[in-house]
Scaffold this active site. Structure first.
Site, short mmCIF file in Angstrom:
data_model
loop_
_atom_site.label_atom_id
_atom_site.label_comp_id
_atom_site.label_asym_id
_atom_site.label_seq_id
_atom_site.Cartn_x
_atom_site.Cartn_y
_atom_site.Cartn_z
N ASP A 84 -52.79 -78.17 -16.03
CA ASP A 84 -53.75 -77.09 -16.15
C ASP A 84 -53.15 -75.78 -16.28
O ASP A 84 -53.71 -75.05 -16.94
CB ASP A 84 -54.86 -77.36 -15.16
CG ASP A 84 -55.49 -78.67 -15.36
OD1 ASP A 84 -55.91 -79.19 -16.28
OD2 ASP A 84 -55.72 -79.35 -14.13
N GLY A 95 -55.18 -81.80 -11.92
CA GLY A 95 -56.44 -82.06 -11.60
C GLY A 95 -57.74 -82.15 -12.49
O GLY A 95 -58.77 -82.55 -11.90
N GLU A 103 -51.79 -89.03 -9.72
CA GLU A 103 -50.71 -88.53 -10.54
C GLU A 103 -49.64 -88.19 -9.31
O GLU A 103 -48.42 -88.21 -9.56
CB GLU A 103 -51.35 -87.42 -11.10
CG GLU A 103 -51.87 -87.64 -12.35
CD GLU A 103 -52.80 -86.35 -12.83
OE1 GLU A 103 -53.11 -86.57 -14.10
OE2 GLU A 103 -52.82 -85.23 -12.39
N LYS A 121 -51.18 -72.95 -21.25
CA LYS A 121 -51.13 -73.59 -20.16
C LYS A 121 -50.22 -72.51 -19.05
O LYS A 121 -50.38 -72.72 -17.91
CB LYS A 121 -50.79 -74.92 -20.09
CG LYS A 121 -51.82 -75.69 -20.59
CD LYS A 121 -53.01 -76.21 -19.86
CE LYS A 121 -54.02 -76.77 -20.42
NZ LYS A 121 -53.50 -78.37 -21.02
#
Ligand code: 5RP
Length: 228
Positions: A84, A95, A103, A121
């Site tokens: 993210d 997440g 993960e 990102k």
């Protein structure tokens, strides 16, 4: 396809080229990781995969890929996953897809981890994205209060929000709930990680520090490789 999706796909396809027959490969979760799984499936290699979520495992199996549980194979050679946020030193927030615990288990069991993402990102400082925190469902509201205290110790004055899906608490593959904590600029990610992890009831958080070995980032000009 949107520009962002094209960047995700380009990064994923570049990562698929890193895989060779005989490897054990960790498969991430999310839209970028799904492009990776599809690109890998199309290569028809003789590999064994370890998936970081039920959804990814089902996708890989539907493409005829061999999927094993974590711990059923020898050490994972390479894990490829999305993120993210990608900050300095390849510190990550993960997440949004709710798979952070599996993960992190798979990343930590891997010889090499490569993050794949679109250019948006990348951030100069982590914290634009709310930090996902996975919490045991039992007593989660009490745990959330203690998370608030832990955040305050790090000078972060925010209230974590319970993640909902269709009006109900979102449940991870492990049956836990997630709180998203909008932290703002995270000045000391390691201190924040330690403070949050010290709260009883917190299973895991989405700060992935010192875990990524490289990043492949799709940009309008092509795929850029970053090192920590
Ligand atoms: C899932 C994740 C994903 O890797 C992250 O949310 C990125 O997702 P996308 O590739 O769809 O942008 O951490 O838990």
């Amino acid at each position: 396809m949107s520009d962002v999706d094209a960047q995700k796909r380009a990064a994923a396809e570049a990562a698929a080229e890193l895989v060779q027959s005989g490897m054990v490969v960790g498969l991430g979760t999310g839209s970028t990781a799904a492009w990776f799984v599809k690109a890998l499936g199309a290569r028809g290699l003789d590999i064994t995969c370890v998936a970081t979520s039920i959804a990814t495992g089902e996708l890989a199996a539907s493409l005829g890929m061999k999927v094993a549980e974590l711990g059923e194979t020898r050490e994972i050679d390479l894990t490829v996953d999305g993120a993210d946020e990608i900050g300095p030193g390849l510190a990550l927030i993960k997440g949004a897809g709710g798979a952070l615990l599996r993960e992190k288990l798979v990343w930590e069991a891997s010889k090499r981890c490569v993050v794949i993402a679109d250019a948006a990102k990348r951030v100069p400082v982590l914290g634009r994205f709310a930090l996902p925190i996975e919490v045991v469902a039992f007593g989660h509201r009490t745990t959330a209060l203690r998370i608030c205290d832990a955040l305050a110790e790090c000078d972060i004055g925010t209230a974590p929000r319970l993640r909902l899906r269709e009006g109900q608490p979102y449940r991870t593959d492990g049956g836990n709930v997630i709180y998203d904590a909008p932290c703002g600029r995270i000045r000391d990610p390691a201190a924040l990680a330690a403070a949050v992890k010290s709260v009883t009831g917190v299973v895991e958080h989405g700060l992935f520090l010192d875990l990524a070995d490289a990043a492949l980032v799709g940009t309008p000009e092509g795929v850029t490789q970053l090192e920590p």
